[in-house]
Each structure stands twice: as C-alpha cells, then as structure tokens.
Design a protein around this motif. Sequence first.
Motif, PDB file in Angstrom:
ATOM      1  N   LYS A  41       0.734   4.513  -2.685  1.00  0.00           N
ATOM      2  CA  LYS A  41       0.412   5.890  -2.296  1.00  0.00           C
ATOM      3  C   LYS A  41       1.432   6.574  -2.923  1.00  0.00           C
ATOM      4  O   LYS A  41       1.191   7.898  -3.139  1.00  0.00           O
TER       5      LYS A  41
ATOM      6  N   LYS B 135       0.618  -1.247   0.196  1.00  0.00           N
ATOM      7  CA  LYS B 135      -0.059   0.126   0.035  1.00  0.00           C
ATOM      8  C   LYS B 135       0.777   1.208  -0.004  1.00  0.00           C
ATOM      9  O   LYS B 135       0.448   2.152  -0.528  1.00  0.00           O
ATOM     10  N   THR B 136       2.040   1.330   0.736  1.00  0.00           N
ATOM     11  CA  THR B 136       2.752   2.521   0.481  1.00  0.00           C
ATOM     12  C   THR B 136       3.364   2.639  -0.753  1.00  0.00           C
ATOM     13  O   THR B 136       3.334   3.931  -1.076  1.00  0.00           O
TER      14      THR B 136
ATOM     15  N   ASN C  16       1.683  10.147  -5.850  1.00  0.00           N
ATOM     16  CA  ASN C  16       1.870  11.348  -5.800  1.00  0.00           C
ATOM     17  C   ASN C  16       2.845  11.715  -7.089  1.00  0.00           C
ATOM     18  O   ASN C  16       2.594  12.919  -7.570  1.00  0.00           O
TER      19      ASN C  16
END
Length: 221
Positions: free
Chosen positions: A170, A166-167, A174
């Motif tokens: 995310k 999930k990191t 960006n």
Amino acid sequence: MAKPKQMSENFILGIILAAVGGYLDAYTYLVRGGVFANAQTGNIVLLGINLAEGSYLNALQYLFPIAAFSVGVLISEAIKIKLPKSYHLHWRQIIIAIEILLMFICAFIPSGKDDVIVNTIVSLVCALQVESFRVINGNKVATTMCTGNLRSGTELLFQGISTKNKTALKQCLNYYFIILFFIIGAVAGAVITNFIGIKSIIACCILLIIPFVMMFKRNNL
C-alpha cells in the motif's frame, strides 16, 4: 494513541502538489530556455561543464537557480520556526501563498534573456514546496522530483512482494501515484503551455488554491 494525520500529509493535497511539480518542469523546458528548474542535479552538472570549458558567464545562469533553491529551503525553515502561529492561517498556507504570488509574477516576465530570472524564481518556488511538504500518508516524498520517490516506491514493492507485507504494498502505491500525477502534470503543462505560452504558469496558481483552502481545516494542519 496514534498521532492524528496532518492535512499537509493528505493524499489529495500531495497529488495536486506533484501535478504542479510536473507542470512546472514542462513549462520551464518548453518556454523558458529548455531547462528543468525543479531539481538541481542537472544545473549542477551544467555548471561544472561550463566552468570546465571556461564559459564563466554561461555558468552563472545555472548558479542562480542552484542558489535560489538553497535560499528557498532557508526561507521555508525560517517561516516554519519564526512565524507566529495564527488561528486563521498556517505557516504552510503562507508558503503556498508565496508560491502563487511568485508564479503569477513569472507569467508577466518576457521570454528570452529574462528566462534565467523565471527559472531562478521557479527553483525558489520548488524549494519552498519540497521543503514544506515532505510527508504524504506517512511516507516521506518529494513533490517536485521523482528519483527518490521511484527508489522508495520500488524498494517497498520488493519488500511487499518478498515478505507478503500488504502495508508495504500500500505504501509503494502512494509513491507510484505521486509519480503518476507528476507525469499527468507534465502532460497538462506541455499541452497548456504549447497553447497559451508563458502565461500558462497561471494554471499552477489556480491549482494551488485547492491545497491552500484544504488547509483551513484547523485540526489537521
């Protein structure tokens, strides 16, 4: 203890800079000779083509922006290292102030034969920006070009999907948001430039006031 995030890495600041980057590309393409002054790959290719064809004078119009971009990187690094730290002003604010001043000057340079001057100045401005603002939300990004952002974002997208990280997902967002606001900046640049003309670059000056003011937050520069 986690390192505090710098204001120069703030996401809002990053998308504003990306919008300025897209705007400038639209501006130089529409009213400054049909060139993209942000990234230098095209200028380097056109320089080589003109040299191969023996058009040495035409080659100079591409050499100047390339040289200006290099000078911009040198200036940014020199300001970062040499400028005494001031309680009132951060070195990155100095960079933005220089950008605003140079772009304001461009608004009053006539179009036509002087376009090479404007494109050279814009190349310098973009070098100052891309060298000074290199990290957004912990991710290395470029706010004046998209190729590296697209590569990094898509790489993280693959990692996120394949490993269910999930990191990484995310982080990929960006990059894609930076690209999105570059596109939004280009759209705004096209609309405003078609309506106003060469003085439309002043809109970038106004927009850059926001990150300049944001960085007065002294604890996170």
